[in-house]
Structures are given as C-alpha cells and as structure tokens.
Motif scaffolding. Structure first.
Motif, PDB file in Angstrom:
ATOM      1  N   ALA A   1       3.141  -2.494  13.343  1.00 59.37           N
ATOM      2  CA  ALA A   1       2.655  -2.666  11.970  1.00 59.37           C
ATOM      3  C   ALA A   1       1.130  -2.738  11.940  1.00 59.37           C
ATOM      4  N   LEU A   2       0.542  -3.424  12.912  1.00 62.60           N
ATOM      5  CA  LEU A   2      -0.915  -3.545  12.961  1.00 62.60           C
ATOM      6  C   LEU A   2      -1.583  -2.210  13.276  1.00 62.60           C
ATOM      7  N   SER A   3      -0.911  -1.380  14.053  1.00 66.66           N
ATOM      8  CA  SER A   3      -1.484  -0.081  14.419  1.00 66.66           C
ATOM      9  C   SER A   3      -1.624   0.840  13.213  1.00 66.66           C
ATOM     10  N   LYS A   4      -0.921   0.529  12.135  1.00 67.61           N
ATOM     11  CA  LYS A   4      -0.965   1.357  10.933  1.00 67.61           C
ATOM     12  C   LYS A   4      -2.036   0.899   9.945  1.00 67.61           C
ATOM     13  N   LEU A   5      -2.697  -0.225  10.256  1.00 67.23           N
ATOM     14  CA  LEU A   5      -3.735  -0.752   9.376  1.00 67.23           C
ATOM     15  C   LEU A   5      -5.111  -0.249   9.803  1.00 67.23           C
ATOM     16  N   ASP A   6      -6.021  -0.194   8.851  1.00 73.15           N
ATOM     17  CA  ASP A   6      -7.406   0.185   9.148  1.00 73.15           C
ATOM     18  C   ASP A   6      -8.159  -1.086   9.544  1.00 73.15           C
ATOM     19  N   LEU A   7      -7.910  -1.551  10.756  1.00 67.51           N
ATOM     20  CA  LEU A   7      -8.485  -2.813  11.200  1.00 67.51           C
ATOM     21  C   LEU A   7     -10.001  -2.739  11.353  1.00 67.51           C
ATOM     22  N   GLY A   8     -10.515  -1.539  11.595  1.00 68.10           N
ATOM     23  CA  GLY A   8     -11.952  -1.394  11.777  1.00 68.10           C
ATOM     24  C   GLY A   8     -12.752  -1.780  10.550  1.00 68.10           C
ATOM     25  N   ALA A   9     -12.120  -1.748   9.391  1.00 68.30           N
ATOM     26  CA  ALA A   9     -12.820  -2.075   8.149  1.00 68.30           C
ATOM     27  C   ALA A   9     -12.765  -3.565   7.831  1.00 68.30           C
ATOM     28  N   LEU A  10     -12.075  -4.341   8.672  1.00 68.81           N
ATOM     29  CA  LEU A  10     -11.882  -5.761   8.395  1.00 68.81           C
ATOM     30  C   LEU A  10     -12.788  -6.635   9.251  1.00 68.81           C
ATOM     31  N   LYS A  11     -13.122  -7.810   8.718  1.00 68.13           N
ATOM     32  CA  LYS A  11     -13.841  -8.812   9.490  1.00 68.13           C
ATOM     33  C   LYS A  11     -12.869  -9.451  10.474  1.00 68.13           C
ATOM     34  N   ILE A  12     -13.403 -10.113  11.496  1.00 68.67           N
ATOM     35  CA  ILE A  12     -12.554 -10.683  12.537  1.00 68.67           C
ATOM     36  C   ILE A  12     -11.559 -11.688  11.963  1.00 68.67           C
ATOM     37  N   ARG A  13     -12.002 -12.477  10.981  1.00 67.83           N
ATOM     38  CA  ARG A  13     -11.096 -13.454  10.370  1.00 67.83           C
ATOM     39  C   ARG A  13      -9.904 -12.753   9.727  1.00 67.83           C
ATOM     40  N   ASP A  14     -10.172 -11.663   9.011  1.00 72.47           N
ATOM     41  CA  ASP A  14      -9.097 -10.934   8.340  1.00 72.47           C
ATOM     42  C   ASP A  14      -8.192 -10.226   9.350  1.00 72.47           C
ATOM     43  N   LYS A  15      -8.768  -9.771  10.450  1.00 74.68           N
ATOM     44  CA  LYS A  15      -7.958  -9.136  11.495  1.00 74.68           C
ATOM     45  C   LYS A  15      -6.955 -10.127  12.083  1.00 74.68           C
ATOM     46  N   VAL A  16      -7.445 -11.320  12.392  1.00 78.63           N
ATOM     47  CA  VAL A  16      -6.569 -12.343  12.966  1.00 78.63           C
ATOM     48  C   VAL A  16      -5.487 -12.737  11.966  1.00 78.63           C
ATOM     49  N   THR A  17      -5.880 -12.885  10.707  1.00 79.91           N
ATOM     50  CA  THR A  17      -4.908 -13.240   9.665  1.00 79.91           C
ATOM     51  C   THR A  17      -3.823 -12.181   9.559  1.00 79.91           C
ATOM     52  N   GLN A  18      -4.218 -10.916   9.533  1.00 76.46           N
ATOM     53  CA  GLN A  18      -3.247  -9.829   9.456  1.00 76.46           C
ATOM     54  C   GLN A  18      -2.342  -9.818  10.687  1.00 76.46           C
ATOM     55  N   GLY A  19      -2.901 -10.171  11.834  1.00 75.71           N
ATOM     56  CA  GLY A  19      -2.105 -10.211  13.052  1.00 75.71           C
ATOM     57  C   GLY A  19      -1.015 -11.259  12.994  1.00 75.71           C
TER      58      GLY A  19
END
Length: 229
Positions: free
Chosen positions: A70-88
């Motif tokens: 599911a995470l591989s389908k997100l545009d994680l590069g556009a997110l801040k580290i806090r948002d990346k961890v939250t999405q994870g």
C-alpha cells in the motif's frame, strides 16, 4: 486467486481468521483451520511447526507485506517525514481490515508467558518487524544508532495505537487517527530534542578521549564558541 490456488500456509491462515473470533489463538483452532482448509490431518505441524504462535507471526508478516504494498503506491517523496511515518503506521493498522477481533485476541495471546522468548513470534519481535517495514518503505537508510532508536520508538507508537484502533467502532477511526497523530507529534518533538543535543555537543570530546587524557595527564580543552558582538 481462488482459495485452492493459495499456498497451504495462506489457506490455513484464511481459515483460521474465520475461526479465531470463536476459538481464539489456540492449538485446537489451528487443527480446525487445517480441516477447514481441506488439508490433511497433521498439516499444522508441517506448515507451522511452532504451533499457533508460528501462525500468528505469519499473519503479522502478511500484514507487513500488505502495508508495504500500500505504501509503495503512495507518492511518499512529496510528504514530510512526519506524514510518511503517519501513513506507514496507518497502512499497517488498516491492513488488519475486518479481522480486528483476531487482532484483539492476538494481543491477549501474546501477553502469555510462553510468547515472551520466541523471537519473531513474540509481541516485541512482531512490533519491531512492523516498525522496520515502515522505515524501510518510507526510504530510511540509517545504519548507525539511529537505526535502532527509530525502530524502538516506532514500535512503541504502534503498540500504543493498535488497541485504540481496534477498539474504535467508528468506521472513519477519527479518535484512533487523532491518537496516532498525537503519538507521532511526541516522536517528532523527541527527534528535535535529540538533534538539538547533538548540535550543542558536537564539539565536545568523546568520553574515551577524556578518560585517556586523565590517564596520561591533563584534560582535553573544549572548543569555545565566539560571542557575537
């Protein structure tokens, strides 16, 4: 993919998830799952030699795989580290899907003494694996002490958020999401504090150099920062 096309371990797990709300994570349930999966008697010992804890660990690994996909389908590069961890963390929690009762019973099963020293099958081992999956999925490449501190802290966030998530009856999980946001905020504050301490002490000599200087005479000199006029 049809049920018969799945690998035996997956077939047993799928059958078990339907039985766990009634039987719990027990060896009796595992034997019933083998029968429900139309596999020969004794297949539980073949595919899950460590018993029901082995099955539980396999489910956790499957949830990690689903979350990583599911995470591989997100545009994680556009997110801040806090948002990346939250999405994870959200991806890992959402992977539980309709099996929240199985997750609730898994927490109870993993609190029993026989699961404390079982490595990947323990609660600690499963939390660490989930945290490791999240950090890797969002691009973490640390290999120093941060590698361990990040996973240890995130394991605590997942452990705290899981019971709140599965006990939130709201389909939107508003309370659980707010709780997770607060925990992530705490982590970010701690990381900021670590960075401040590291910056403030970067010119300090190491403990080893201090001890060496004491042993062989004298003390190391601290670098003084010039005051701005």
């Amino acid at each position: 993919m049809t049920e018969t096309a799945l690998q035996p371990r997956e077939r047993i797990l799928n059958a078990a998830l339907n039985l766990i709300p009634f039987e719990g994570w027990t060896d009796k349930m595992l034997a019933q799952a083998v029968e429900a999966a139309a596999l020969p008697q004794g297949a539980d010992a073949l595919y899950f030699p460590e018993g029901v804890l082995d099955l539980l660990a396999f489910w956790s690994e499957q949830l990690n795989d689903e979350a990583a996909e599911a995470l591989s389908k997100l545009d994680l590069g556009a997110l801040k580290i806090r948002d990346k961890v939250t999405q994870g963390v959200l991806a890992r929690l959402e992977a539980i899907g309709p099996h929240e009762d199985a997750a609730r019973r898994a927490m109870a099963r993993l609190s029993l003494p026989d699961s404390f020293l079982t490595g990947r099958m323990s609660a600690t081992g499963q939390l660490w694996s989930a945290a490791d999956m999240i950090w890797r999925a969002i691009g973490d490449t640390s290999t120093d002490a941060n590698y361990y501190s990040k996973r240890t802290i995130l394991s605590g966030v997942i452990a705290a958020s899981l019971p709140v998530w599965i006990n939130d009856s709201d389909p939107a999980k508003e309370k659980a999401r707010a709780f997770l946001d607060a925990r992530i905020a705490n982590v970010m504050q701690f990381e900021k504090f670590k960075w401040q301490v590291k910056s403030a002490t970067k010119d300090w000599p190491s403990p080893a150099s201090i001890l060496g200087s004491i042993r062989y005479g004298g003390l190391p000199k601290f670098k003084r920062r010039r005051r701005r006029s």
